[in-house]
Design a protein around this motif. Structure first.
Motif, short mmCIF file in Angstrom:
data_model
loop_
_atom_site.label_atom_id
_atom_site.label_comp_id
_atom_site.label_asym_id
_atom_site.label_seq_id
_atom_site.Cartn_x
_atom_site.Cartn_y
_atom_site.Cartn_z
N TYR A 51 0.70 -1.46 0.05
CA TYR A 51 0.17 -0.06 0.17
C TYR A 51 1.35 0.75 -0.21
CZ TYR A 51 -4.49 -2.52 1.10
OH TYR A 51 -5.27 -3.66 0.41
N ILE A 104 0.54 4.84 -1.86
CA ILE A 104 -0.02 5.95 -1.56
C ILE A 104 0.25 6.84 -2.42
CG2 ILE A 104 0.32 7.57 0.99
CD1 ILE A 104 -0.27 5.21 2.12
N ILE A 121 -0.68 8.30 -5.85
CA ILE A 121 -1.71 8.61 -5.16
C ILE A 121 -1.08 10.52 -5.43
CG2 ILE A 121 -3.70 9.80 -4.20
CD1 ILE A 121 -4.01 7.29 -5.31
N SER A 162 -10.07 10.29 -5.77
CA SER A 162 -9.84 9.65 -4.39
C SER A 162 -9.89 7.72 -4.34
CB SER A 162 -11.35 9.87 -4.25
OG SER A 162 -12.19 9.23 -4.53
N LEU A 163 -9.34 7.45 -2.95
CA LEU A 163 -8.65 6.50 -3.18
C LEU A 163 -9.09 5.58 -1.88
CD1 LEU A 163 -7.51 3.30 -3.16
CD2 LEU A 163 -5.27 4.62 -2.15
N SER A 164 -10.03 4.63 -1.58
CA SER A 164 -10.32 3.85 -0.69
C SER A 164 -10.18 2.59 -0.10
CB SER A 164 -12.24 3.83 -0.47
OG SER A 164 -12.78 4.60 -0.72
N ILE A 165 -9.33 2.80 1.16
CA ILE A 165 -9.07 1.14 1.36
C ILE A 165 -9.39 0.02 2.07
CG2 ILE A 165 -6.58 0.03 2.58
CD1 ILE A 165 -5.65 2.84 1.37
N THR A 185 -0.03 8.56 4.92
CA THR A 185 -0.71 9.92 4.13
C THR A 185 -1.17 11.30 4.79
OG1 THR A 185 -2.51 8.18 3.91
CG2 THR A 185 -3.48 9.48 3.46
N LYS A 200 -7.87 12.86 0.29
CA LYS A 200 -8.07 11.77 -1.03
C LYS A 200 -8.03 10.00 -0.68
CE LYS A 200 -6.13 15.43 -4.25
NZ LYS A 200 -7.09 14.99 -4.94
N ILE A 201 -7.22 10.28 -0.08
CA ILE A 201 -7.29 8.85 0.70
C ILE A 201 -8.41 8.90 2.32
CG2 ILE A 201 -5.18 6.93 1.42
CD1 ILE A 201 -3.25 8.15 0.23
#
Length: 378
Positions: free
Chosen positions: A216, A220, A223, A238-241, A255, A263-264
């Motif tokens: 990950y 990150i 991004i 946007s990024l959803s984890i 982050t 965004k994350i």
């Protein structure tokens, strides 16, 4: 026929992963045909354990061996006593273990407990016991003497199992059975409306435990590269984890250091994974090693295009420029370029989605169950 699946734990939200989730799905599916049980080595007492136990009630019987980690010397005696009590009440026909520690438990059941039982192990990745290579090599070479069948979930794993000198000497070949996905995932789009995409936003999603394996930190970084460029124009990316794990604090700090908290988004464990993935524009897997990632199969079934790392297992599902785009592991630059390709040219995803959706139909849990039943009954 009484069949046991052995897993590390069933606390999927915090401690479990793909191997445990698959074993639970398999246990539920085979319960349609036989007496199905699950042995969980560890008992954490989490809400997720209770939810899974309740969801499987009347289908699968769940047993716990040990209450907490780390293991103590006295636990070895308790382990023996609990297993003996379980098997006295439910004499096993087959015991199928998933991942290294359950394999060892299965090994000793077969070796010392005197039960006339078929021992099966499913190898979920070609990198077990990371980073203890010595222990991995020892177990891999001793297991053919003990286990009646070994299942490889990827072709890369099958090659590794079949190339062992001891396996060749004993003329033992593993059985290739890829992981399958549930009917719920396969038919999700038929039964659930998907919200319309917003024009100026682009949603990325990834699913997996927050561990080194998932890579990950490189995602990150990708991004960050995108947010510093003008490639995206007015698109709000946007990024959803989705997932929990021991690297959560480290990843949150990273982050924050990159000023990407807007965004994350770290969503933790979620019950609505299929809904979140189906509502996303792109699934990204930055893993450093995998078996056959079920989440990629689910993304394919949900018509979500995929970027993934070019690693064994994953590349059996994602054929570069056919069912998705592959990038080199540990390369945030390649990840960023691939993501920007989808963002700036929406038509990129269409042929990938069509090919992937057709491909994933071969991975239904119904077909997987039949293959395991053949092993159990042979």
């Amino acid at each position: 026929m009484i069949v046991f699946q052995i897993v590390n734990n069933i606390s999927i939200d915090s401690f479990g992963g793909g191997a445990e989730m698959f074993a639970l799905r398999l246990a539920e599916k085979v319960s349609e045909d036989l007496n199905s049980h699950v042995i969980s080595v560890w008992h954490y007492g989490t809400d997720k354990e209770r939810q899974i136990t309740e969801s499987l009630q009347g289908k699968v019987v769940i047993h716990y061996l040990l209450d907490a980690i780390p293991m103590k010397k006295a636990d070895v005696i308790n382990l023996y006593r609990k297993l003996k009590k379980i098997f006295t009440s439910f004499p096993p026909t087959v015991i199928n273990s998933h991942s290294p520690l359950p394999d060892v438990v299965n090994f000793f059941i077969k070796l010392f407990m005197g039960h006339k039982v078929k021992a099966v192990r499913t190898m979920h990745t070609d990198k077990e016991w990371v980073p203890n290579k010595c222990l991995e090599n020892w177990t891999l070479n001793i297991f053919p003497f003990i286990f009646d069948s070994e299942v490889a979930i990827s072709r890369a794993t099958k090659i590794r199992l079949d190339e062992r000198p001891i396996a060749k000497l004993l003329k033992k070949q593993s059985v290739f059975i890829p992981n399958g996905i549930s009917e719920g995932a396969m038919n999700y789009l038929k039964n659930n409306p998907i919200p319309a995409r917003t024009q100026n936003s682009f949603k990325l999603v990834t699913v997996g435990r927050l561990t080194e394996q998932k890579g990950y930190k490189y995602l990150i970084e990708a991004i960050r590269i995108l947010s510093d460029s003008y490639i995206l124009g007015e698109k709000n990316i946007s990024l959803s984890i989705i997932g929990e794990g021991h690297l959560k604090t480290e990843l949150l700090l990273l982050t924050d250091r990159y000023n990407l908290t807007d965004k994350i988004h770290f969503l933790g464990y979620r019950q609505d994974v299929l809904q979140i993935v189906a509502s996303s524009d792109l699934f990204v897997s930055s893993s450093l090693w995998e078996g056959i990632p079920t989440v990629l199969l689910e993304a394919m079934a949900l018509n979500v295009p995929i970027i993934a790392t070019d690693i064994p297992g994953t590349k059996e599902l994602v054929v570069d420029r056919q069912t998705g785009i592959l990038v080199q592991p540990k390369s945030p630059e390649q990840l960023a370029r691939a993501i920007s390709e989808f963002v700036t040219n929406p038509d990129t995803s269409r042929p990938f989605i069509e090919a992937a959706n057709s491909y994933v139909r071969e991975y239904s849990m119904v077909k997987v169950k039949e293959k395991y039943l053949d092993i159990y009954s042979s």
